[in-house]
Write a protein that holds these residues in place. Structure first.
Motif, mmCIF file in Angstrom:
data_model
loop_
_atom_site.group_PDB
_atom_site.id
_atom_site.type_symbol
_atom_site.label_atom_id
_atom_site.label_comp_id
_atom_site.label_asym_id
_atom_site.label_seq_id
_atom_site.Cartn_x
_atom_site.Cartn_y
_atom_site.Cartn_z
ATOM 1 N N ALA A 122 93.707 -44.651 28.368
ATOM 2 C CA ALA A 122 93.221 -44.007 27.143
ATOM 3 C C ALA A 122 94.319 -43.154 26.521
ATOM 4 O O ALA A 122 94.519 -43.164 25.301
ATOM 5 C CB ALA A 122 91.985 -43.153 27.449
ATOM 6 N N MET A 123 95.058 -42.428 27.344
ATOM 7 C CA MET A 123 96.143 -41.586 26.851
ATOM 8 C C MET A 123 97.224 -42.436 26.180
ATOM 9 O O MET A 123 97.710 -42.107 25.091
ATOM 10 C CB MET A 123 96.733 -40.766 28.009
ATOM 11 C CG MET A 123 95.740 -39.782 28.602
ATOM 12 S SD MET A 123 96.221 -39.188 30.230
ATOM 13 C CE MET A 123 97.168 -37.755 29.773
ATOM 14 N N VAL A 124 97.579 -43.528 26.820
ATOM 15 C CA VAL A 124 98.591 -44.431 26.260
ATOM 16 C C VAL A 124 98.075 -45.073 24.973
ATOM 17 O O VAL A 124 98.831 -45.234 24.009
ATOM 18 C CB VAL A 124 98.990 -45.501 27.299
ATOM 19 C CG1 VAL A 124 99.816 -46.606 26.672
ATOM 20 C CG2 VAL A 124 99.748 -44.857 28.459
ATOM 21 N N THR A 125 96.806 -45.408 24.925
ATOM 22 C CA THR A 125 96.225 -45.988 23.715
ATOM 23 C C THR A 125 96.357 -45.004 22.562
ATOM 24 O O THR A 125 96.706 -45.390 21.440
ATOM 25 C CB THR A 125 94.749 -46.377 23.948
ATOM 26 O OG1 THR A 125 94.707 -47.325 25.029
ATOM 27 C CG2 THR A 125 94.125 -46.994 22.722
ATOM 28 N N PHE A 126 96.098 -43.738 22.820
ATOM 29 C CA PHE A 126 96.289 -42.711 21.786
ATOM 30 C C PHE A 126 97.745 -42.686 21.326
ATOM 31 O O PHE A 126 98.036 -42.677 20.133
ATOM 32 C CB PHE A 126 95.870 -41.336 22.284
ATOM 33 C CG PHE A 126 96.452 -40.213 21.473
ATOM 34 C CD1 PHE A 126 96.064 -40.017 20.150
ATOM 35 C CD2 PHE A 126 97.406 -39.363 22.012
ATOM 36 C CE1 PHE A 126 96.622 -38.991 19.380
ATOM 37 C CE2 PHE A 126 97.963 -38.342 21.253
ATOM 38 C CZ PHE A 126 97.568 -38.160 19.942
ATOM 39 N N ILE A 127 98.677 -42.679 22.257
ATOM 40 C CA ILE A 127 100.106 -42.614 21.919
ATOM 41 C C ILE A 127 100.497 -43.819 21.074
ATOM 42 O O ILE A 127 101.171 -43.687 20.042
ATOM 43 C CB ILE A 127 100.962 -42.487 23.181
ATOM 44 C CG1 ILE A 127 100.702 -41.135 23.854
ATOM 45 C CG2 ILE A 127 102.448 -42.666 22.874
ATOM 46 C CD1 ILE A 127 101.237 -41.017 25.274
ATOM 47 N N LEU A 128 100.077 -45.012 21.462
ATOM 48 C CA LEU A 128 100.423 -46.217 20.711
ATOM 49 C C LEU A 128 99.736 -46.257 19.349
ATOM 50 O O LEU A 128 100.220 -46.921 18.438
ATOM 51 C CB LEU A 128 100.100 -47.470 21.527
ATOM 52 C CG LEU A 128 100.931 -47.655 22.799
ATOM 53 C CD1 LEU A 128 100.528 -48.931 23.524
ATOM 54 C CD2 LEU A 128 102.426 -47.653 22.502
#
Length: 141
Positions: free
Chosen positions: A130-136
């Motif tokens: 989820a954190m990486v999805t936000f970053i991307l």
């Protein structure tokens, strides 16, 4: 006397080095700046997929409550790369979400030069994704 000679030598060396940068035209400085940014980001080709809005929002909250901002900023490099630079490098798709989530959990080094990202073994895989999805999701902003 010897100390004065050393100081004069270092002062002249400083002037010589600093004058080298001033001889570049604005166009040359712009080209070098753009070249260095491209080298820094090293964008990976690939298709972007539509990101789940709910997952992006969850990731944004998780990042805000984590220690991510100790080393990263959204727009500017800090100790680690800016989140927007990460988004520029990686395609927004499930393969890279999983890859980057593993890097968050295990830690990483060498992807962005010398900075080392500490491992975060306490972060659950789903939360890291989820954190990486936000970053991307910052790619288009």
């Amino acid at each position: 006397m010897e100390k004065i000679l050393h100081l004069v030598f270092y002062f002249l060396l400083f002037l010589a080095v600093s004058s080298c940068n001033e001889t570049k035209s604005p166009e040359e400085k712009s080209i070098l700046s753009n070249h260095n940014e491209k080298d820094y980001i090293k964008a990976i080709p690939g298709e972007n997929q539509e990101l789940d809005v709910a997952l992006v929002k969850k990731g944004e909250v998780l990042v805000a409550y984590s220690d991510c901002y100790d080393c990263h900023k959204e727009d500017n490099r800090a100790k680690g790369p800016a989140f927007r630079d990460i988004a520029k490098r990686y395609p927004a798709n499930q393969i890279y979400v999983e890859h980057l989530a593993r890097q968050v959990i295990r830690g990483s080094r060498g992807s962005w030069g010398y900075p080392v990202m500490s491992p975060h073994p306490q972060v659950k895989k789903e939360d890291a994704e989820a954190m990486v999805t936000f970053i991307l999701s910052l790619k288009g902003q």
